[in-house]
Write a protein that holds these residues in place. Structure first.
Motif, PDB file in Angstrom:
ATOM      1  N   VAL A  95      12.055   5.703   0.059  1.00 25.66           N
ATOM      2  CA  VAL A  95      11.234   4.618   0.581  1.00 25.66           C
ATOM      3  C   VAL A  95      12.024   3.323   0.783  1.00 25.66           C
ATOM      4  CG1 VAL A  95       9.146   3.257   0.228  1.00 25.66           C
ATOM      5  CG2 VAL A  95       9.221   5.627  -0.570  1.00 25.66           C
TER       6      VAL A  95
ATOM      7  N   THR B  15      13.431   1.613   4.401  1.00 22.78           N
ATOM      8  CA  THR B  15      12.735   0.375   4.756  1.00 22.78           C
ATOM      9  C   THR B  15      13.739  -0.752   4.997  1.00 22.78           C
ATOM     10  OG1 THR B  15      10.844   1.027   3.408  1.00 22.78           O
ATOM     11  CG2 THR B  15      10.991  -1.294   3.980  1.00 22.78           C
TER      12      THR B  15
ATOM     13  N   GLN C 240       1.752   1.683  -3.545  1.00 21.93           N
ATOM     14  CA  GLN C 240       0.634   2.236  -4.326  1.00 21.93           C
ATOM     15  C   GLN C 240       0.543   3.749  -4.157  1.00 21.93           C
ATOM     16  OE1 GLN C 240      -2.921   0.075  -3.319  1.00 21.93           O
ATOM     17  NE2 GLN C 240      -2.186  -1.830  -4.228  1.00 21.93           N
ATOM     18  N   VAL C 241       0.710   4.225  -2.922  1.00 18.63           N
ATOM     19  CA  VAL C 241       0.654   5.675  -2.684  1.00 18.63           C
ATOM     20  C   VAL C 241       1.716   6.391  -3.518  1.00 18.63           C
ATOM     21  CG1 VAL C 241       1.074   7.476  -0.967  1.00 18.63           C
ATOM     22  CG2 VAL C 241      -0.396   5.541  -0.402  1.00 18.63           C
ATOM     23  N   PHE C 242       2.940   5.838  -3.513  1.00 19.82           N
ATOM     24  CA  PHE C 242       4.020   6.515  -4.224  1.00 19.82           C
ATOM     25  C   PHE C 242       3.938   6.305  -5.734  1.00 19.82           C
ATOM     26  CE2 PHE C 242       5.441   6.931   0.038  1.00 19.82           C
ATOM     27  CZ  PHE C 242       6.164   8.115   0.039  1.00 19.82           C
ATOM     28  N   THR C 243       3.294   5.219  -6.153  1.00 18.63           N
ATOM     29  CA  THR C 243       3.085   5.018  -7.587  1.00 18.63           C
ATOM     30  C   THR C 243       2.097   6.041  -8.131  1.00 18.63           C
ATOM     31  OG1 THR C 243       3.425   2.668  -7.227  1.00 18.63           O
ATOM     32  CG2 THR C 243       2.497   3.297  -9.346  1.00 18.63           C
ATOM     33  N   THR C 244       1.032   6.331  -7.365  1.00 17.47           N
ATOM     34  CA  THR C 244       0.068   7.326  -7.849  1.00 17.47           C
ATOM     35  C   THR C 244       0.675   8.731  -7.843  1.00 17.47           C
ATOM     36  OG1 THR C 244      -0.873   7.512  -5.647  1.00 17.47           O
ATOM     37  CG2 THR C 244      -2.012   6.072  -7.161  1.00 17.47           C
ATOM     38  N   LEU C 245       1.749   8.927  -7.061  1.00 22.97           N
ATOM     39  CA  LEU C 245       2.447  10.219  -7.109  1.00 22.97           C
ATOM     40  C   LEU C 245       3.478  10.231  -8.231  1.00 22.97           C
ATOM     41  CD1 LEU C 245       3.041  10.732  -3.294  1.00 22.97           C
ATOM     42  CD2 LEU C 245       1.538  12.093  -4.734  1.00 22.97           C
ATOM     43  N   HIS C 246       3.590   9.098  -8.929  1.00 25.14           N
ATOM     44  CA  HIS C 246       4.545   8.935 -10.014  1.00 25.14           C
ATOM     45  C   HIS C 246       5.975   9.211  -9.538  1.00 25.14           C
ATOM     46  CE1 HIS C 246       6.126   9.182 -14.179  1.00 25.14           C
ATOM     47  NE2 HIS C 246       5.193   8.267 -14.345  1.00 25.14           N
ATOM     48  N   ALA C 247       6.332   8.613  -8.403  1.00 26.39           N
ATOM     49  CA  ALA C 247       7.706   8.724  -7.899  1.00 26.39           C
ATOM     50  C   ALA C 247       8.641   7.991  -8.854  1.00 26.39           C
ATOM     51  CB  ALA C 247       7.797   8.113  -6.499  1.00 26.39           C
TER      52      ALA C 247
ATOM     53  N   GLN D 148       0.824  -1.211   0.000  1.00 21.46           N
ATOM     54  CA  GLN D 148       0.000   0.000   0.000  1.00 21.46           C
ATOM     55  C   GLN D 148       0.858   1.261   0.000  1.00 21.46           C
ATOM     56  OE1 GLN D 148      -3.340  -0.485   2.742  1.00 21.46           O
ATOM     57  NE2 GLN D 148      -4.047  -2.036   1.317  1.00 21.46           N
ATOM     58  N   VAL D 149       2.044   1.176   0.591  1.00 17.33           N
ATOM     59  CA  VAL D 149       2.984   2.300   0.499  1.00 17.33           C
ATOM     60  C   VAL D 149       3.431   2.463  -0.955  1.00 17.33           C
ATOM     61  CG1 VAL D 149       5.242   3.159   1.218  1.00 17.33           C
ATOM     62  CG2 VAL D 149       3.773   2.028   2.878  1.00 17.33           C
TER      63      VAL D 149
END
Lengths: 283, 289
Positions: free
Chosen positions: B198, B202, B182-189, B179-180
């Motif tokens: 990240v 980790t 996914q959050v950063f994928t939607t921000l297009h990191a 889920q982390v």
């Protein structure tokens, strides 16, 4: 999908047209979504409700560009989900808070601003995009009731505070749409109702479009302008219910007859679709 | 039953509370930092050490070729302390430089392996073969190839440290919750942003698990290399092999004692650094409460 913009797309709505999603193949094939059509106007708060496995999370992930439809089109305010992500138009609040445990609350919510810094320029080039000032994260955190938790680590927060931090983080990039996937499902009833109120307050002020997946009827009624009822096997939308209750919606409204009226309508739709699903297996 | 009015019932409930002070947490409980002062903390290990010391001396008295008396070991140390210090310093240098080389190589390859599945398929089988090959067997070959200088020692130490770091860090870099991601994928990191913001933090707890294994291992690597290079000028491994050929059992044990101290000191240092660097991690927060 061809080019940057999908078919039937407008800058003022999220549109999903005859979307199909199939998992697996052969005997294991499972149709998660079968011909789903949705239009969500800019500024609306839309909830998607349905039983487990009806594909509501799949639908949300499709808008977020995390899943591609096997057929059909998805457009987020006139652009493809991929391009929407590139322009940081999407804020995601997953089921778990998904915070970075080594950063304090303030640094966690400020992190999206550091990522993909070219997005702001890209966003300006997209038609119909509303340019808004970057919110002050301290201000937003205080509004969410986290005013004295700036320097706390996620592990030092309660579940409710963690989820509020995740919501503030998502609002922080001024997304065109906030996608929330059962964000309150792990919280107790009391905390959940309090956070719903805070979410509505921030939403009201930020004027963001929200797509909210839930399995709680009262949550859907309290938050939404429109509720999409889904049913499983195959996943499809069986009803659209407009919630015409006045805003702001306080916790006191949860007890009113009007509120129960809308809850009943949605429960009826859920039960109908449940029975339709149950029939073939009984016969 | 007679119903009481609300004020009365409240008074009944409140009365005993007012008389009895709230239970106070026992004062005099030491903070975890000072817990070692208490006898219950240090007494068991001291008692065991004293008992073992008597047993050692008993055996040494009857079988001087099995164990040297403790007084002889102490005598060896006290007679020429600078000899041990300089040799320990030499071993420590080899251990730490070798560790640094192994660390850099393993960390870079861990990033490569975790980012490119193709690299993983190519490199990991070789790394496993390298890991199961006894380094004691490789050391003499390296001494023949590189001579009695520092190179074979550094290579052996680096090799022994390489695998635990590679395995742990490559696992850590891949253990970001979905889920982390996914959050950063939607921000297009970007991949680089993902790695630095990240993945690498980790992987930090995994890295420290590896370091706690590898710091003492680095001493083992250095000593093995020194033992395999009998002509080497310095180092505790060399001290041991010279004393061995002269049948100076007390000197051998004095050097072993120095190695044990060195290993423990390294472990203590890495544990202290870990406590600082991972103060946010569940394992650390657990200890605090």
């Amino acid at each position: 999908m061809t080019g940057d913009s999908a078919a039937g797309s407008t800058p003022n709505s999220i549109s999903i047209q005859s979307a199909v999603k199939i998992y697996g193949s052969g005997a294991d094939q499972h149709v998660a979504l079968n011909g789903v059509d949705v239009t969500i106007e800019r500024g609306q708060f839309v909830s998607i409700i349905g039983p487990s496995g009806c594909g509501k999370s799949t639908l949300l992930r499709m808008i977020a560009g995390l899943e591609e439809p096997d057929a059909g089109d998805v457009s987020v305010f006139g652009v493809t989900p991929e391009r929407a992500c590139v322009a940081k138009m999407i804020g995601l609040v997953p089921q778990t808070p998904a915070l970075l445990p080594w950063l304090n609350v303030l640094k966690n919510v400020s992190m999206p601003a550091k990522i993909n810094s070219a997005a702001d320029r890209r966003r300006q080039r997209i038609d119909g995009h509303l340019q808004k000032a970057k919110p002050d994260m301290r201000d937003l955190l205080t509004k969410a009731g986290l005013g004295d938790a700036f320097n706390k680590l996620p592990a030092q927060l309660s579940g409710g505070m963690q989820q509020r931090t995740a919501i503030v983080r998502a609002f922080g990039v001024q997304p065109d749409v906030l996608l929330m996937d059962e964000p309150f499902s792990a919280l107790d009833e009391f905390t959940r109702e309090a956070i719903q109120g805070q979410l509505l307050d921030i939403w009201d002020e930020q004027n963001t479009t929200v797509v909210f997946v839930t399995h709680s009827v009262s949550e859907a009624v309290r938050l939404s302008d429109k509720v999409l009822v889904m049913s499983a096997r195959p996943g499809r939308i069986t009803a659209e219910v407009d919630i015409t209750l006045p805003r702001p919606r306080s916790e006191a409204m949860l007890k009113t007859a009007d509120f129960h009226h809308f809850e009943d309508i949605i429960r009826d739709h859920l039960q109908t679709s449940w029975q339709q699903n149950a029939l073939p297996s009984v016969a | 039953m007679v119903l009481m009015n609300p004020t009365e019932s409240a008074a009944v409930v409140d009365a005993p509370r007012a008389e009895q002070p709230l239970p106070v947490k026992k004062v005099g409980k030491l903070s975890p930092r000072l817990a070692f002062i208490k006898p219950s903390f240090w007494l068991p290990v001291v008692v065991l050490l004293v008992a073992l010391g008597f047993l050692w001396n008993f055996v040494a008295k009857n079988n001087p070729y099995l164990l040297p008396p403790l007084s002889d070991v102490w005598g060896a140390l006290a007679h020429n302390p600078s000899y041990y210090v300089s040799n320990a310093w030499s071993t420590l240098q080899v251990a730490l430089i070798g560790l640094a080389i192994g660390f850099v190589a393993a960390y870079l390859i861990a990033i490569l392996v975790s980012e490119l599945p193709l690299a993983k398929r190519a490199i990991m089988p070789l790394a496993v073969v390298l890991n199961v090959t006894p380094l004691v067997a490789i050391a003499p070959a390296l001494v023949i190839a590189f001579g009695f200088g520092p190179q074979p020692k550094l290579i052996v130490t680096a090799l022994i440290c390489f695998f635990p770091i590679l395995i742990n860090v490559s696992t850590g870099l891949r253990s970001v919750p979905s889920q982390v991601l996914q959050v950063f994928t939607t921000l297009h990191a970007s991949r680089l942003e993902m790695l630095f913001h990240v993945r690498m933090p980790t992987a930090l707890p995994y890295l420290f698990t590896a370091l706690r294994i590898v710091f003492p291992l680095s001493i083992i690597g250095a000593v093995v290399a020194e033992l395999s290079a009998p002509g080497a000028a310095e180092g505790l491994g060399t001290t041991i092999s010279i004393a061995f050929s002269n049948s100076q059992l007390a000197v051998v044990y004095a050097a072993i004692f120095c190695l044990a101290v060195l290993g423990s000191a390294l472990l203590a240092i890495i544990t202290a650094i870990e406590r600082r660097a991972l103060h946010w991690h569940e394992s650390m927060l657990d200890n605090k409460s």
